[in-house]
Write an enzyme that holds these catalytic residues in place. Structure first.
Site, PDB file in Angstrom:
ATOM      1  N   ASN A 131       0.864  -1.179   0.000  1.00  0.00           N
ATOM      2  CA  ASN A 131       0.000   0.000   0.000  1.00  0.00           C
ATOM      3  C   ASN A 131       0.896   1.223   0.000  1.00  0.00           C
ATOM      4  O   ASN A 131       1.390   1.664   1.036  1.00  0.00           O
ATOM      5  CB  ASN A 131      -0.907  -0.007   1.230  1.00  0.00           C
ATOM      6  CG  ASN A 131      -1.884  -1.163   1.175  1.00  0.00           C
ATOM      7  OD1 ASN A 131      -2.879  -1.109   0.444  1.00  0.00           O
ATOM      8  ND2 ASN A 131      -1.578  -2.237   1.898  1.00  0.00           N
ATOM      9  N   GLU A 132       1.111   1.734  -1.195  1.00  0.00           N
ATOM     10  CA  GLU A 132       2.045   2.845  -1.385  1.00  0.00           C
ATOM     11  C   GLU A 132       1.356   4.169  -1.047  1.00  0.00           C
ATOM     12  O   GLU A 132       0.135   4.208  -0.882  1.00  0.00           O
ATOM     13  CB  GLU A 132       2.510   2.858  -2.855  1.00  0.00           C
ATOM     14  CG  GLU A 132       3.240   1.605  -3.306  1.00  0.00           C
ATOM     15  CD  GLU A 132       4.659   1.502  -2.740  1.00  0.00           C
ATOM     16  OE1 GLU A 132       5.003   2.209  -1.772  1.00  0.00           O
ATOM     17  OE2 GLU A 132       5.436   0.669  -3.270  1.00  0.00           O
ATOM     18  N   PRO A 133       2.125   5.266  -0.952  1.00  0.00           N
ATOM     19  CA  PRO A 133       1.515   6.565  -0.682  1.00  0.00           C
ATOM     20  C   PRO A 133       0.325   6.810  -1.603  1.00  0.00           C
ATOM     21  O   PRO A 133       0.393   6.532  -2.803  1.00  0.00           O
ATOM     22  CB  PRO A 133       2.653   7.549  -0.965  1.00  0.00           C
ATOM     23  CG  PRO A 133       3.882   6.766  -0.633  1.00  0.00           C
ATOM     24  CD  PRO A 133       3.591   5.358  -1.048  1.00  0.00           C
TER      25      PRO A 133
END
Ligand code: F6R
Length: 632
Positions: free
Chosen positions: A160-162
Site C-alpha cells: 500500500n504505497e503513498p
C-alpha cells in the site's frame, strides 16, 4: 536510555526498542508461539498474516527453530500473506511464494491447504474476482489474529504505497518508484522488477486483531519516526496504524535514532545527564541555533528546552568550553597515534610508534571509499598496514565487464595457439544469459577476479606491498545471489586466523550496525565474533578496534571519537584510489537509492563532516574521515 519519563506524548503507537533485530524478533516469535499454543489448547485454529522482505526473516528463523527444538506445531495455523509481485510465477526465485517456502513453510508442519499467498499469475481479467475472494477467505477463516508487517521507505505497509486509501481492500496496485529501486537487489536489474503487485489493503490489515510492525536498521529510522510521531496521512500509509487499537512497533536501536525520545530526549522529558548525552545536546543546540559552541549563552539553552541541563551545570560558559575541548580532541592527523607525543588528549596511543594495522573492507572498495585518506596517512606515517577484503564482491560486476575479460582471454589465448574452449563456453553463456539468471561458477570467478585486480590497484595506490593485501573470500557471500548464507564458523575462522597472524594494534572495520541482513553487518559480526573468541590472547590487550561507516550515513558528530582531517590534494588522491575500481564506476549493478557515483558520495560526506566541525566553531578543513572506537 537516558530518559526518566514522558515520551509517549510524541509516540502515537506503542514502540518497544530492542537491543538488536535478533532480540526483537525472538520476542515476536515467542508471542506468536504462545498464541499458537493457546489456541491449540482450546482446540482452535489461529490465523496469521505474514510479510516477506528482510524485516520478518529472523522471526521465521526463530519459529523454525522452535518447531525443531521445542516441538511447536503449526497444524492449527492458517496463514495469509500480504502481497505478491505481479505478474510473477511462483517458481521464480524472486517470488514471495518462494520466499515464504524457503524461510518458513518448507521447514514446519503447516498443512499446505492452510497457506494463502496472492497468486502473481492470475489472469488480468479475473483479477477483481480473485482479490475479492482472497479478502473473503480471510474473513471466512475468522479474520487475522496476528499480522506481521514491515515498513518500506515510502511508508508502505504491504504494498500500500503513498496515496493508498484507509479502507482499501485486497487489490492490484502499482509499485512506487522507490520501492522498485529497493527491489533491484533481488531482481538484479531495474527492468526485471515488476511494476505491479497484488496486496492486501490498509483496511484488510486493519481488521487484524493484533499487529506487529517491525523495523530494523537506521535506514528505517526516518520513515518510522514519521509513521509513529507524524500526522496520519495517505502519503504515509503506515501512519494509519495510529488508529489501530492493538499495534506494537518493534524496532532496534538503529531504527529508533530519529524518535524524539532518542534524538532529542530533553524535549521529551527529564534526562539522566551523562557526559555523552550532554555532548549530544550541546552539538544539537549549536546546530539548532546556528551558533558556534563557544558563543552559546544561557538563554540559548533555556529557549531550546535545555534549562534542566543549565540548572545542573550552573552556567553555559564552562560547559561550552568542556564540550568544545572534547570535540577538539577528536581531531587528529595521526590516526596511528603521534609518536613520542603526549597522548593524554589524543584519540590514539603514541606507543608503539609503528603499529601493526589491519583494515577490513567488506567489499573490495570500502577501504578506499570510506577511509582512503586515513589509509594513505597510516602508510605514510610508517605503520605496518594490511588490508583484508572480506568478500569477493563478485555479484556487483556487470555481465558486459565479465564478457570483455573473457573475450580478452580467449583472443589472447588464440594468438598463443592455446586451447580457449573454456573461455568460449563462458562467452556463449554470457551472450545468452538473461540478466536475472544467476551466474555460472566460471563467471562468478571472473567477476571476483575483476574486483580483486581493482582492489589490488587501490591498495597499491595507497602504498601497500602485495604481501600486505589479503583476499578472504568469506564463504557466506558466495551464493551467486543477493541472498547470502548465514554467517558460519568457517567465515569467523578466516578472520581469526588473520588476526592471530598479524596480531594488530589497530583494526579498522566497517561499522554498519544497520541492515541486519546486509553484507556489511555480517562482515562486522564476523569480526566481533573473532574478537570475542580471541579475547584472552595477550596481544588483544593492546588491540583497538576502530569503526568507520561503510554505507548509509556518517557517524553523528557527538559520536565521533577520531576525525582525521585532510587537505584538497589529499582528497584528490583519495579520489584516484576510488577510481581504481573501474567496474563500480558510473553505475554499478546495485547502486541503491543514490544517483551519485561512489567517489562523489565519499567526497560529499567527508566535506560535510568538515563543514559540521567548522560550524561548531572548530578549525576549518577540506574534508574529514570519522571513526568510533568499539570497546568490546
Ligand atoms: C512484504 C511487504 C513490504 C515489506 C516492506 C519492508 O511482504 O509487504 O511492505 O514489509 O517493503 O521490506 P523490508 O523488510 O525488506 O525492509
Amino acid at each position: 536510555m537516558h530518559l526518566k519519563y514522558e515520551y509517549k506524548h510524541f509516540e502515537k503507537i506503542p514502540v518497544k526498542i530492542w537491543k538488536d533485530a535478533a532480540e526483537g524478533s525472538e520476542h515476536v516469535a515467542r508471542s506468536i508461539a504462545l498464541a499458537i499454543r493457546q489456541k491449540q489448547q482450546d482446540g482452535e485454529k489461529i490465523v496469521l498474516g505474514l510479510a516477506t522482505g528482510s524485516s520478518p526473516i529472523k522471526v521465521y528463523e526463530a519459529l523454525v527453530r522452535m518447531h525443531r527444538e521445542e516441538g511447536l506445531s503449526f497444524k492449527n495455523v492458517i496463514t495469509f500473506n500480504l502481497d505478491e509481485y505481479y505478474p510473477l510465477a511462483k517458481s521464480v526465485p524472486q517470488s514471495y511464494w518462494r520466499f515464504m517456502h524457503d524461510y518458513l513453510f518448507d521447514h514446519i508442519d503447516i498443512p499446505k491447504e492452510n497457506i494463502h499467498i496472492p497468486d502473481g499469475a492470475v489472469p488480468m481479467e479475473g483479477m477483481a474476482d480473485y482479490c475479492a475472494s482472497y479478502e473473503k477467505q480471510i474473513d471466512m477463516a475468522g479474520g487475522i489474529d496476528i499480522q506481521l508487517l514491515g515498513i518500506g521507505r515510502t511508508g508502505h505497509i504491504g504494498f500500500n504505497e503513498p496515496g493508498a486509501w484507509e479502507h482499501s481492500m485486497t487489490r492490484m496496485v502499482r509499485l512506487d518508484h522507490l520501492t522498485r529501486r529497493d527491489a533491484i537487489k533481488d531482481f538484479m536489474q531495474e527492468d526485471a522488477v515488476p511494476y505491479r503487485a497484488i496486496t492486501m489493503g490498509v483496511g484488510s490489515i486493519f481488521k487484524a486483531r493484533t499487529v506487529y510492525l517491525m523495523a530494523w536498521g537506521e535506514h528505517k529510522a526516518t520513515v518510522l519516526r514519521d509513521a509513529v510521531e507524524g500526522p496520519i496521512s495517505t502519503s504515509l500509509p503506515a501512519s494509519f496504524l495510529q488508529n489501530h487499537p492493538n499495534v506494537r512497533v518493534m524496532i532496534d536501536q538503529s531504527a529508533s535514532e530519529m524518535l524524539t525520545r532518542v534524538r532529542t530526549p530533553w524535549l521529551a522529558g527529564s534526562c539522566n545527564w551523562t557526559e555523552d548525552l550532554i555532548c549530544k545536546a550541546v552539538v544539537w543546540l549549536s546546530q539548532q541555533s546556528n551558533k558556534p559552541i563557544l558563543k552559546l549563552t544561557d538563554e540559548d539553552y533555556n529557549e531550546h528546552g535545555l534549562s534542566e541541563l543549565i540548572m545542573e551545570e550552573a552556567n553555559s560558559y564552562e560547559l561550552n568550553i568542556r564540550i568544545f575541548n572534547r570535540l577538539q580532541h577528536t581531531i587528529s592527523g595521526w590516526p596511528g597515534g603521534k609518536p613520542h607525543a603526549d597522548d593524554s588528549n589524543r584519540p590514539e596511543r603514541a606507543e608503539p610508534a609503528q603499529k601493526r594495522v589491519i583494515i577490513f573492507s567488506p567489499h573490495p572498495d570500502d577501504d578506499v571509499i570510506s577511509m582512503g585518506a586515513t589509509f594513505m596517512r597510516l602508510v605514510d606515517q610508517g605503520h605496518h598496514v594490511h588490508v583484508a577484503y572480506q568478500t569477493s564482491g563478485n555479484i556487483a560486476v556487470h555481465d558486459y565487464d565479465a564478457l570483455r575479460y573473457a573475450e580478452f582471454m580467449a583472443e589472447y589465448g588464440k594468438t598463443q595457439g592455446a586451447d580457449t574452449s573454456h573461455y568460449d563456453e563462458v562467452i556463449a553463456f554470457l551472450n545468452s544469459k538473461n540478466p536475472a539468471e544467476p551466474d555460472s561458477e566460471a563467471v562468478r570467478k571472473i567477476k571476483g577476479l575483476i574486483r580483486r585486480g581493482e582492489a589490488r590497484g587501490g591498495a597499491r595506490y595507497c602504498g601497500l606491498e602485495d604481501d600486505h593485501i589479503h583476499f578472504l573470500d568469506m564463504p557466506f557471500y558466495e551464493t551467486g545471489k543477493t541472498r547470502k548464507k548465514p554467517l558460519g564458523a568457517a567465515d569467523i575462522q578466516i578472520i581469526q586466523d588473520l588476526l592471530e597472524t598479524i596480531q594488530p594494534h589497530q583494526v579498522y572495520a566497517a561499522g554498519d550496525l544497520a541492515d541486519p541482513h546486509g553484507t556489511h553487518r555480517v562482515c562486522l559480526d564476523a569480526i566481533f565474533e573473532a574478537f570475542r573468541n580471541l579475547k584472552d590472547r595477550p596481544w588483544m590487550e593492546n588491540c583497538w578496534l576502530w569503526l568507520y561507516r561503510g554505507a548509509w550515513h556518517e557517524w553523528a558528530i557527538d559520536e565521533i571519537e577520531m576525525a582525521v582531517p585532510f587537505s584538497p590534494p589529499q582528497l584528490r588522491k583519495k579520489r584516484q584510489a576510488i577510481f581504481m575500481h573501474q567496474s563500480q564506476k558510473d553505475r554499478p549493478p546495485f547502486p541503491g537509492d543514490d544517483n551519485r557515483e561512489f567517489w562523489q558520495r565519499a567526497e560529499d560526506r567527508n566535506r560535510e563532516t568538515a563543514r559540521l566541525y567548522r560550524a561548531l566553531g572548530l578549525a576549518e578543513y577540506e574534508a574529514m574521515e570519522a571513526f568510533v572506537r568499539w570497546k568490546i
